[in-house]
Motif scaffolding. Structure first.
Motif, PDB file in Angstrom:
ATOM      1  N   PRO A   1       7.776 -29.752  11.363  1.00 38.05           N
ATOM      2  CA  PRO A   1       7.227 -28.930  10.266  1.00 38.05           C
ATOM      3  C   PRO A   1       6.164 -29.669   9.470  1.00 38.05           C
ATOM      4  CG  PRO A   1       9.629 -28.808  10.308  1.00 38.05           C
ATOM      5  CD  PRO A   1       9.242 -29.890  11.266  1.00 38.05           C
ATOM      6  N   THR A   2       6.196 -31.007   9.474  1.00 36.97           N
ATOM      7  CA  THR A   2       5.224 -31.801   8.724  1.00 36.97           C
ATOM      8  C   THR A   2       3.935 -32.055   9.504  1.00 36.97           C
ATOM      9  OG1 THR A   2       6.328 -33.802   9.519  1.00 36.97           O
ATOM     10  CG2 THR A   2       6.987 -32.961   7.352  1.00 36.97           C
ATOM     11  N   ALA A   3       3.817 -31.485  10.728  1.00 39.16           N
ATOM     12  CA  ALA A   3       2.597 -31.674  11.514  1.00 39.16           C
ATOM     13  C   ALA A   3       1.399 -31.070  10.792  1.00 39.16           C
ATOM     14  CB  ALA A   3       2.754 -31.026  12.884  1.00 39.16           C
ATOM     15  N   SER A   4       0.266 -31.695  10.962  1.00 38.96           N
ATOM     16  CA  SER A   4      -0.950 -31.186  10.340  1.00 38.96           C
ATOM     17  C   SER A   4      -1.401 -29.898  11.037  1.00 38.96           C
ATOM     18  CB  SER A   4      -2.066 -32.226  10.423  1.00 38.96           C
ATOM     19  OG  SER A   4      -3.275 -31.687   9.938  1.00 38.96           O
ATOM     20  N   HIS A   5      -1.794 -28.921  10.234  1.00 44.49           N
ATOM     21  CA  HIS A   5      -2.347 -27.673  10.752  1.00 44.49           C
ATOM     22  C   HIS A   5      -3.840 -27.558  10.439  1.00 44.49           C
ATOM     23  CE1 HIS A   5       1.865 -26.701  11.234  1.00 44.49           C
ATOM     24  NE2 HIS A   5       1.578 -25.513  11.729  1.00 44.49           N
ATOM     25  N   ASP A   6      -4.421 -28.683  10.058  1.00 43.16           N
ATOM     26  CA  ASP A   6      -5.832 -28.729   9.680  1.00 43.16           C
ATOM     27  C   ASP A   6      -6.585 -29.518  10.747  1.00 43.16           C
ATOM     28  OD1 ASP A   6      -8.327 -29.479   8.635  1.00 43.16           O
ATOM     29  OD2 ASP A   6      -7.589 -29.462   6.582  1.00 43.16           O
ATOM     30  N   ASP A   7      -7.454 -28.846  11.503  1.00 44.69           N
ATOM     31  CA  ASP A   7      -8.176 -29.537  12.571  1.00 44.69           C
ATOM     32  C   ASP A   7      -9.066 -30.650  12.031  1.00 44.69           C
ATOM     33  OD1 ASP A   7      -6.949 -27.877  14.344  1.00 44.69           O
ATOM     34  OD2 ASP A   7      -8.775 -26.962  15.145  1.00 44.69           O
ATOM     35  N   GLY A   8      -9.586 -30.463  10.830  1.00 46.10           N
ATOM     36  CA  GLY A   8     -10.403 -31.520  10.239  1.00 46.10           C
ATOM     37  C   GLY A   8      -9.564 -32.761   9.985  1.00 46.10           C
ATOM     38  N   GLN A   9      -8.367 -32.582   9.438  1.00 45.58           N
ATOM     39  CA  GLN A   9      -7.480 -33.718   9.204  1.00 45.58           C
ATOM     40  C   GLN A   9      -7.063 -34.361  10.527  1.00 45.58           C
ATOM     41  OE1 GLN A   9      -3.535 -32.888   7.529  1.00 45.58           O
ATOM     42  NE2 GLN A   9      -3.722 -34.723   6.226  1.00 45.58           N
ATOM     43  N   LEU A  10      -6.771 -33.529  11.540  1.00 39.78           N
ATOM     44  CA  LEU A  10      -6.405 -34.070  12.843  1.00 39.78           C
ATOM     45  C   LEU A  10      -7.534 -34.916  13.428  1.00 39.78           C
ATOM     46  CD1 LEU A  10      -4.632 -30.991  14.484  1.00 39.78           C
ATOM     47  CD2 LEU A  10      -3.589 -33.210  14.003  1.00 39.78           C
ATOM     48  N   THR A  11      -8.752 -34.449  13.275  1.00 42.49           N
ATOM     49  CA  THR A  11      -9.896 -35.200  13.798  1.00 42.49           C
ATOM     50  C   THR A  11     -10.003 -36.554  13.104  1.00 42.49           C
ATOM     51  OG1 THR A  11     -11.075 -33.158  14.308  1.00 42.49           O
ATOM     52  CG2 THR A  11     -12.395 -35.157  14.131  1.00 42.49           C
ATOM     53  N   GLU A  12      -9.791 -36.579  11.791  1.00 48.39           N
ATOM     54  CA  GLU A  12      -9.828 -37.852  11.052  1.00 48.39           C
ATOM     55  C   GLU A  12      -8.717 -38.782  11.525  1.00 48.39           C
ATOM     56  OE1 GLU A  12      -9.687 -37.292   6.882  1.00 48.39           O
ATOM     57  OE2 GLU A  12     -11.498 -36.056   6.771  1.00 48.39           O
ATOM     58  N   GLN A  13      -7.501 -38.269  11.660  1.00 47.30           N
ATOM     59  CA  GLN A  13      -6.368 -39.117  12.041  1.00 47.30           C
ATOM     60  C   GLN A  13      -6.534 -39.661  13.459  1.00 47.30           C
ATOM     61  OE1 GLN A  13      -2.770 -36.882  11.265  1.00 47.30           O
ATOM     62  NE2 GLN A  13      -2.930 -37.157   9.043  1.00 47.30           N
ATOM     63  N   PHE A  14      -6.978 -38.825  14.373  1.00 50.79           N
ATOM     64  CA  PHE A  14      -7.147 -39.311  15.745  1.00 50.79           C
ATOM     65  C   PHE A  14      -8.392 -40.189  15.878  1.00 50.79           C
ATOM     66  CE2 PHE A  14      -3.884 -36.265  16.749  1.00 50.79           C
ATOM     67  CZ  PHE A  14      -3.210 -36.879  17.801  1.00 50.79           C
ATOM     68  N   GLY A  15      -9.349 -40.013  14.977  1.00 54.21           N
ATOM     69  CA  GLY A  15     -10.465 -40.952  14.949  1.00 54.21           C
ATOM     70  C   GLY A  15      -9.992 -42.341  14.562  1.00 54.21           C
ATOM     71  N   ALA A  16      -9.092 -42.407  13.554  1.00 46.79           N
ATOM     72  CA  ALA A  16      -8.540 -43.704  13.152  1.00 46.79           C
ATOM     73  C   ALA A  16      -7.712 -44.299  14.275  1.00 46.79           C
ATOM     74  CB  ALA A  16      -7.678 -43.522  11.896  1.00 46.79           C
ATOM     75  N   LEU A  17      -6.963 -43.466  14.975  1.00 45.42           N
ATOM     76  CA  LEU A  17      -6.163 -43.948  16.109  1.00 45.42           C
ATOM     77  C   LEU A  17      -7.067 -44.495  17.208  1.00 45.42           C
ATOM     78  CD1 LEU A  17      -3.503 -44.237  17.683  1.00 45.42           C
ATOM     79  CD2 LEU A  17      -3.735 -41.838  18.359  1.00 45.42           C
ATOM     80  N   ALA A  18      -8.159 -43.790  17.500  1.00 46.36           N
ATOM     81  CA  ALA A  18      -9.076 -44.240  18.547  1.00 46.36           C
ATOM     82  C   ALA A  18      -9.700 -45.589  18.189  1.00 46.36           C
ATOM     83  CB  ALA A  18     -10.169 -43.193  18.766  1.00 46.36           C
ATOM     84  N   GLU A  19     -10.076 -45.781  16.904  1.00 43.93           N
ATOM     85  CA  GLU A  19     -10.640 -47.063  16.481  1.00 43.93           C
ATOM     86  C   GLU A  19      -9.618 -48.187  16.657  1.00 43.93           C
ATOM     87  OE1 GLU A  19     -13.508 -48.330  15.449  1.00 43.93           O
ATOM     88  OE2 GLU A  19     -14.472 -46.439  15.988  1.00 43.93           O
ATOM     89  N   LEU A  20      -8.378 -47.916  16.272  1.00 48.10           N
ATOM     90  CA  LEU A  20      -7.333 -48.926  16.416  1.00 48.10           C
ATOM     91  C   LEU A  20      -7.104 -49.254  17.887  1.00 48.10           C
ATOM     92  CD1 LEU A  20      -5.242 -50.652  14.912  1.00 48.10           C
ATOM     93  CD2 LEU A  20      -3.649 -48.712  15.080  1.00 48.10           C
ATOM     94  N   ALA A  21      -7.113 -48.238  18.733  1.00 52.66           N
ATOM     95  CA  ALA A  21      -6.938 -48.476  20.162  1.00 52.66           C
ATOM     96  C   ALA A  21      -8.079 -49.319  20.705  1.00 52.66           C
ATOM     97  CB  ALA A  21      -6.876 -47.137  20.898  1.00 52.66           C
ATOM     98  N   SER A  22      -9.286 -49.036  20.263  1.00 53.58           N
ATOM     99  CA  SER A  22     -10.446 -49.787  20.739  1.00 53.58           C
ATOM    100  C   SER A  22     -10.343 -51.264  20.355  1.00 53.58           C
ATOM    101  CB  SER A  22     -11.717 -49.179  20.167  1.00 53.58           C
ATOM    102  OG  SER A  22     -12.860 -49.885  20.570  1.00 53.58           O
TER     103      SER A  22
END
Length: 637
Positions: free
Chosen positions: A108-129
């Motif tokens: 239920p706490t999952a984000s339903h905002d694609d803009g927020q999802l893009t920001e969070q997965f952008g941070a994840l991608a940077e960390l992975a890199s």
């Protein structure tokens, strides 16, 4: 020339410890594996030990999975998730694994905002890199917000980072009824991982369906060939991996399941290759093509002394006659027109397994005439199905490289023998052949034209493997499975058919699921399961001939014929003829089906006689309860 497709499997797909799973995965021929996190957590191996063992076995660790519930509307939780994922990247360094699977969140706490999802997965991608890692984002079919592959790809495309791609999972896509054609719009280099699973069509919650009823490709109802063609068209060149959640597989023999798993990927590759996909992707597996078959021409039934006479008596009453005895074995040869049945009481051939009645009649061989049995042997071996060359006595050249017979083991009790053109004469040379009276010679009195189908009793734990063997080697096509209800319970039945274009020969095998014994053989189901259905062109003529030979029709309840009259409106003369001969009936939009049955022989095996009219494709399953009730009553007399 491009490299071959790399094959992989998730450790969750197999039973046993992680150590046992890796040994089985390597022995089955896989190139790599996905490590399911609970398997690693429960293992005594350190990350270095797992990495070393995988390398020793020649396996690559292709994916660490799953990382759950990354996205969230709770900023504090998101910060903790970044710390958690960094720890996983550090662990992956030790394991020698490059790619992490991240699932969309169902919470239920999952984000339903694609803009927020893009920001969070952008941070994840940077960390992975920063850690030299890649993240494959997968849409769970039950995700709270992202639950389709197209939506997951929109997030990945919006982030536009080289360390973030998508994972395509056939179950999550096909279980929702999504159109996989859109996969072709995803660049192949942005598909970081491919997970494949088949499944039967079931009307149930997707999560429960996913967790308990996935199968290997070729064991379910999904069109995985079309799905894989879409993926192949993108230029994806990563592993083709299996992620299977299945209650039966999780308790089945680890090595046997791994072998089936690898075969399923080879079969899928062959199907994709046959569709002539555009060149440029990895090289797809192909096996020798099928060559013509002429249908089932012979059977072997093992029956001990206590049951042998019952089998002989029933064969005689349906029109077979004894034509010979083997010179060296307790093996009798029975014939009816073009059909041959061998009854085998040779010591060591009769099943006396724990939990089964002694000397239980068992169908041990199905003989199919093949123009080139050696090609079928090569095809089976290419698909990792053991194929044995059987050189028959009396053959023209016992040292020939061309076999008389190629034998494939289908169940623990039954094999399929692919018999070459010269095998009949070679086989017969090992028998003392009896002359027949003129009135019962091979050309006269025959009413059966062939074998319509064979039904085999199969334990649940062997079901999927047998299904895969028949579909991969013979390319048999499954009908919709049936849950058949009768007076002793519920039985799962699955028919498979091979129709060869142009020659009119059809091969039909029906699998009936029953409980298994400790030996792996199916237990006896009161009323019989395994049977052979003989085909005829005139069932009323066949029934009359059988009665002349001493066959007594099974008494069928008068209520059945009253019900037929109500359902189909058959004329009274036809109903009377069916009633007197014990003939049952079914019809569909394509044609009609007439059939009659013998009592069970020795407690399990029985025979059926069928006539198909028009394009009827079924097996008269609607009459199963009536048939069984009649057989149970006959057994009590």
């Amino acid at each position: 020339m491009s490299a071959p497709v790399r094959t992989s499997i998730a450790t969750v797909s197999l039973s046993g410890t992680l150590e046992e799973k890796l040994d089985a995965i390597a022995a089955a021929g896989f190139d790599g594996f996905e490590v399911f996190e609970p398997d690693f957590v429960a293992s005594p191996w350190s990350p270095k030990e797992l990495r070393t063992r995988a390398a020793d076995l020649g396996l690559t660790l292709d994916l660490y999975q799953p990382f759950r519930d990354f996205d969230t509307v709770d900023e504090a939780q998101f910060a903790r998730n970044l710390v958690r994922v960094q720890r996983k990247f550090e662990l992956m360094d030790q394991l020698g694994c490059e790619t992490l699977l991240v699932c969309s969140s169902p919470l239920p706490t999952a984000s339903h905002d694609d803009g927020q999802l893009t920001e969070q997965f952008g941070a994840l991608a940077e960390l992975a890199s920063e850690h030299g890692k890649k993240v494959a984002y997968e849409a769970l079919a039950w995700g709270a917000h992202v639950n389709t592959y197209g939506h997951a790809w929109q997030i990945v495309e919006g982030v536009d980072h080289p360390s973030l791609g998508t994972c395509l999972d056939s179950f999550h896509i096909l279980s929702r009824g999504d159109d996989p054609a859109g996969i072709r719009e995803i660049p192949g280099e942005k598909i970081f991982f491919l997970q494949l699973a088949d499944a039967p069509f079931l009307a149930m919650d997707i999560l429960q369906w996913s967790r308990h009823h996935r199968n290997f490709p070729g064991q379910g109802s999904f069109d995985l060939s079309a799905f894989a063609q879409h993926v192949y068209a993108t230029g994806y060149d990563g592993p083709w991996s299996l992620e299977i959640f299945n209650d039966v597989f999780r308790r089945a023999d680890t090595q046997r399941t791994a072998i089936d798993a690898h075969r399923s990927l080879l079969h899928l590759e062959e199907q994709v290759a046959a569709a002539n996909p555009a060149a440029g992707g990895p090289t797809l597996f192909t096996a020798p093509e099928r060559t013509p078959l002429e249908g089932i021409v012979s059977l072997r039934i093992a029956a001990g002394p206590a049951k042998q006479d019952q089998v002989h008596s029933m064969l005689s009453r349906v029109g077979f006659h004894l034509v010979g005895r083997h010179h060296d074995h307790d093996l009798q040869l029975w014939r009816h027109g073009p059909l041959t049945v061998a009854v085998d009481a040779t010591a060591g051939t009769v099943w006396t397994a724990p939990g089964l009645p002694a000397d239980l009649p068992v169908l041990t061989q199905i003989g199919i005439r093949a123009t080139e049995p050696e090609v079928w042997g090569e095809r089976a071996l290419a698909l990792e199905v053991p194929a044995t060359r059987v050189q028959l006595p009396g053959s023209s050249d016992e040292n020939s490289e061309v076999p008389d017979v190629v034998r494939l083991k289908v169940t623990d009790a039954t094999s399929i023998d692919l018999r070459g053109p010269g095998s009949a004469a070679a086989w017969e040379s090992a028998f003392e052949i009896y002359p027949l009276p003129a009135e019962r010679n091979r050309e006269q009195g025959a009413v059966f034209t062939g074998i319509d189908h064979v039904a085999l009793a199969v334990p649940a734990e062997s079901w999927d493997g047998i299904m895969l063997l028949l579909r991969s080697v013979f390319e048999m096509q499954p009908h919709e499975g049936q849950d058949v209800t009768d007076s002793v319970g519920l039985m799962r039945s699955q028919a498979l058919t091979l129709v060869q274009d142009g020659d009119g020969h059809t091969l039909r095998i029906s699998l009936n699921m029953v409980e298994g014994s400790r030996s792996g053989l199916p237990t006896v189901r009161r009323g019989g399961v395994s049977h052979v259905a003989f085909a005829c062109e005139n069932i009323f003529g066949a029934a009359a001939s059988m009665q002349d030979w001493g066959f007594a029709p099974l008494p069928i309840s008068p209520n059945y014929y009253d019900d037929l009259d109500a359902r189909f409106g058959l004329n009274s003369e036809l109903l009377d003829r069916m009633r007197s001969a014990g003939i049952l009936y079914d019809a569909d939009a394509r044609g009609e089906f007439f059939h009659l049955f013998t009592p069970t022989v020795g407690g399990d095996l029985f025979f059926e006689v069928v006539q198909r009219v028009g394009g009827y494709e079924g097996y008269g399953e609607v009459n199963s309860a009536v048939r069984l009730s009649a057989q149970l009553r006959a057994n009590q007399t």
